[in-house]
Design an enzyme around this catalytic site. Structure first.
Site, PDB file in Angstrom:
ATOM      1  N   GLU A 177       0.660  -1.263  -0.127  1.00 11.82           N
ATOM      2  CA  GLU A 177       0.062  -0.127  -0.076  1.00 11.82           C
ATOM      3  C   GLU A 177       0.969   1.191   0.113  1.00 11.82           C
ATOM      4  O   GLU A 177       0.581   2.189  -0.629  1.00 11.82           O
ATOM      5  CB  GLU A 177      -1.039   0.035   1.440  1.00 11.82           C
ATOM      6  N   ASP A 178       1.964   1.333   0.632  1.00  8.67           N
ATOM      7  CA  ASP A 178       2.776   2.608   1.123  1.00  8.67           C
ATOM      8  C   ASP A 178       3.974   2.731   0.187  1.00  8.67           C
ATOM      9  O   ASP A 178       4.752   3.692   0.276  1.00  8.67           O
ATOM     10  CB  ASP A 178       2.939   2.557   2.511  1.00  8.67           C
TER      11      ASP A 178
END
Length: 735
Positions: A90-91
């Protein structure tokens, strides 16, 4: 940062990683250690430029989550690897394909379940709900998704101090609304209790600190009591020849708070602040017999309360919890709860049955958790469920206490407390539920709405002519039944709507008007119908007069509205611009701006100055001001965080607000006079209403008074408490 500080950080990260390895020492081989090290190195590199709100390196978070999954939940190497990498997709630049290439398809599947859907998590309520649904969709494939998510939430709650106050409240309420009950349902008692306690720390900080202080002050007295109470039990257990340990378990802070609130009693009067736990190291085939022998020893010394015996060994809870609970009278006249279980039962009670499911391969057949996961999967995949309905219904299953029901063949079924005969029918099969016309409970005919009790034996009566009805939703309490009924009703509505659609086509053909999407939309607007389904359904049910179509203008085959409908509904989009009020002497300041906005005080909690408050942007009613501990706050903050705005009282204004107080005590001559004198003369407070009722020497009174802020109200409560005869006093909502 200086080189010295960076070196210190690197050392702390290494120490945190070594702590993780120690936590999973029992479950890892040399190969496992290499895989965990590889995952750690990847996570360390991926997050190297990231920092948390507290300023510390981001890598601390995945290490801490991995340690919780290993130490407090009991997951193995795959769970630890996924916890270390849970935020990378996600990051960072890492993809799910990368995860699969490095660690295989199972890790990919779990991390995909942990990765939030694209878009901002709490931008809208439906995205938030859909995200939760997506996470749960992987549940029956691999329960580790949920367990790692709970570990992630637990660490976020443990480090919540660095967040802004409004963020703290949002995350704490979301935790209370979804994650704590989820941990409870999966049998993670220790994590459930800590999540609730940490949420209370931010939603009710004064109450949290008060209970914590009282627990600390009474700790030494509790320990002395436990030692004296358990001494004779230990002597007899030594003779039994089964290794054991005895410990005192203090009730969680949130449980104590709920008891104070629900039972309306002070901290000092709660008899089960702690429980004695006897844990036996029994052989698997002797567990039940050893527990009952220990129970016999306890009740030889102390008189048990016959109404407080709970046997969850013969019939374990749905989350796998097994234990014997009894409440006995101590020599000092206090009731004491005693819990008796084995080492295996204690591990399952603390870490959750889910952690051992499918990985130990010891249980034959379908376990209770398997059955529960099947139900949840069925609920999640039902296409008739809206996201927010799904969250509410899923939550309903998480919270429910259980009852045990028998089929005609003697098979045992578990249902939530409050379930009806119709719930049971849908529990057996959707078709049986849909065709149910009645039931026999313990061989007696009962209606669909009959409330079941533990031990009932039930037989369902069906008919091929029966169909689900709208009022069935009032008769059921389980999420499965509600979901199936709504789905069936929607399908039936679609079938009826098809008839309405055909009638509209015939009508338009008769009027020589083309049946197309533009004309249908114009007609929908004209008849003020929000959806095509509703529009066609009402035509079929003769609730729409199609002869009114002649009122519309026809231009080149297309229908035109003569004018905008006078009573069109307001837009459901929350206002982005709010007009300043005419009254400049505002009592509440909204948001970060110096300008004031129009607002209303929410009637559900009636905030007064001094209460911690927040603003909520409603669709049609402007900004509503709620107390942070409003009964509706948890749901508002969990579902609609994007519509929450900061609000605080303007201390420069002095305005009187209505507040209510309820008190109880011993009925005595002159007490009412003392109360009214204290309020009117001594405190110089105006009363709006006052009422008293007396029953068998006990009175209950209620007053509604005008106060300026919470300090004003607290002083009044303090003065009333000091009056002879008053035993309890509490603030209530003004209706």
């Amino acid at each position: 940062m200086t080189e010295l500080q960076l070196e210190q950080e690197r050392t702390e990260i290494k120490n945190a990683y070594r702590g993780l390895l120690r936590a999973c020492k029992r479950v890892r081989s040399k190969e496992d250690t290499r895989e965990i090290r590889r995952a750690f190195d990847i996570a360390l590199d991926a997050h190297k430029d990231m920092r948390r709100k507290s300023g510390e390196p981001y890598i601390y978070h995945p290490i801490a989550v991995a340690r919780i999954t290993a130490e407090e939940i009991g997951l193995g190497t795959t769970g630890i690897i996924c916890a270390l990498l849970h935020d990378t997709v996600e990051d960072t630049e890492i993809t799910l394909d990368d995860i699969e290439n490095w660690f295989g398809p199972k890790c990919r599947q779990i991390i995909d379940g942990l990765t939030k859907i694209s878009g901002v998590f709490d931008q809208t309520s439906s995205i938030q709900a859909e995200n939760f649904r997506k996470m749960l969709l992987t549940l029956s494939d691999d329960v580790r998704v949920i367990l790692i998510k709970l570990a992630d939430r637990l660490h976020n709650m443990r480090t919540l101090e660095s967040m802004r106050k409004d963020k703290q409240l949002k995350i704490a309420n979301e935790t209370l609304y979804l994650y704590a009950p989820l941990a409870h349902r999966l049998g993670l008692y220790a994590i459930k209790s800590e999540l609730e306690d940490l949420a209370l720390k931010y939603t009710e900080p004064e109450i949290y600190n008060e209970i914590t202080t009282k627990l600390e002050k009474t700790k030494a007295v509790r320990n002395r009591f436990i030692n004296r109470f358990t001494l004779p039990i230990k002597r007899e257990l030594d003779k039994l020849g089964v290794p054991y340990s005895i410990k005192g378990r203090t009730k969680s802070i949130s449980s104590i708070f709920n008891k104070i609130k629900n039972k309306n009693i002070p901290f000092e009067e709660i008899y089960d602040i702690f429980a004695i736990r006897i844990i036996l190291d029994s052989a698997p085939n002797a567990e039940k017999a050893d527990c009952w022998r220990a129970y016999s020893i306890v009740t030889d010394f102390y008189q048990p309360n016959p109404d407080r015996l709970r046997d969850w060994i013969s019939t374990p809870k749905g989350n796998g919890y097994e234990s014997l609970h009894t409440t006995v009278m101590s020599p000092t006249g206090k009731w004491v709860e005693v819990q008796i279980r084995t080492e295996r039962m204690d591990e399952i009670a603390e870490k959750g049955y889910a952690a051992h499911w499918k990985y130990k391969e010891t249980a034959k057949g379908e376990s209770n958790l398997d059955l529960w996961l099947t139900k949840i999967r069925d609920l999640i995949e039902n296409p008739g469920n809206e996201a927010l309905d799904f969250i509410d219904e899923f939550k309903m299953n998480l919270f429910a206490d259980e009852i045990f029901i028998f089929t005609p063949n003697g098979d045992l079924k578990t249902l939530p407390k409050g379930a009806t005969a119709l719930d049971f029918a849908f529990e057996i099969h959707s078709e049986i539920g849909a065709r149910c016309i009645g039931a026999k409970v313990n061989h007696k005919l009962v209606p669909l709405s009959y409330g079941l009790k533990s031990g009932d034996q039930i037989e369902i009566i069906t008919s091929d002519k029966q169909k689900p009805k709208e009022d069935w939703l009032k008769y059921v309490s389980t999420a499965r039944a509600k979901s199936k009924i709504k789905h069936e009703l929607k399908e039936e509505k679609k079938r009826i709507a098809e008839d309405g659609k055909e009638r509209l086509q015939r009508k338009l053909n008769h009027l020589k008007i083309e049946f197309n999407s533009d004309n249908v939309q114009t007609l929908q607007n004209f008849y003020e119908q929000e959806t095509g389904l509703d529009f066609y359904y009402k035509i079929a049910k003769d609730k729409i007069n199609l002869s009114r179509i002649k009122e519309l203008e026809v231009v080149k085959g297309n229908l035109k509205l003569p004018k905008a409908p006078s009573n069109r509904k307001k837009s459901e989009t929350p206002p982005t611009l709010l007009t300043s009020p005419k009254n400049k002497d505002q009592v509440i300041l909204i948001g970060d701006q110096s300008g004031a906005f129009e607002y209303k005080l929410a009637p559900c909690c009636n905030p007064i100055p001094g209460d911690q408050v927040f603003g909520f942007i409603t669709i049609n009613d402007g900004i509503k001001i709620h107390r942070e501990n409003c009964p509706n706050a948890v749901q508002l903050m969990a579902h609609y965080a994007y519509r929450i705005i900061k609000a605080k009282w303007n201390s420069d204004n002095v305005v009187e607000f209505l507040a209510g107080v309820r008190f109880t005590g011993i009925d005595d001559i002159g007490l009412v006079h003392s109360i009214t004198q204290t309020i009117s003369k001594q405190m110089n407070i105006n009363m709006k209403t006052i009422s008293f009722e007396s029953h068998d020497g006990i009175f209950e009174g209620k007053i509604i008074v005008y106060v300026t802020d919470t300090d004003h109200l607290d002083n009044l409560v303090k003065e009333l408490k000091s009056l002879k005869g008053i035993s309890t006093i509490e603030r209530i909502e003004v209706e």
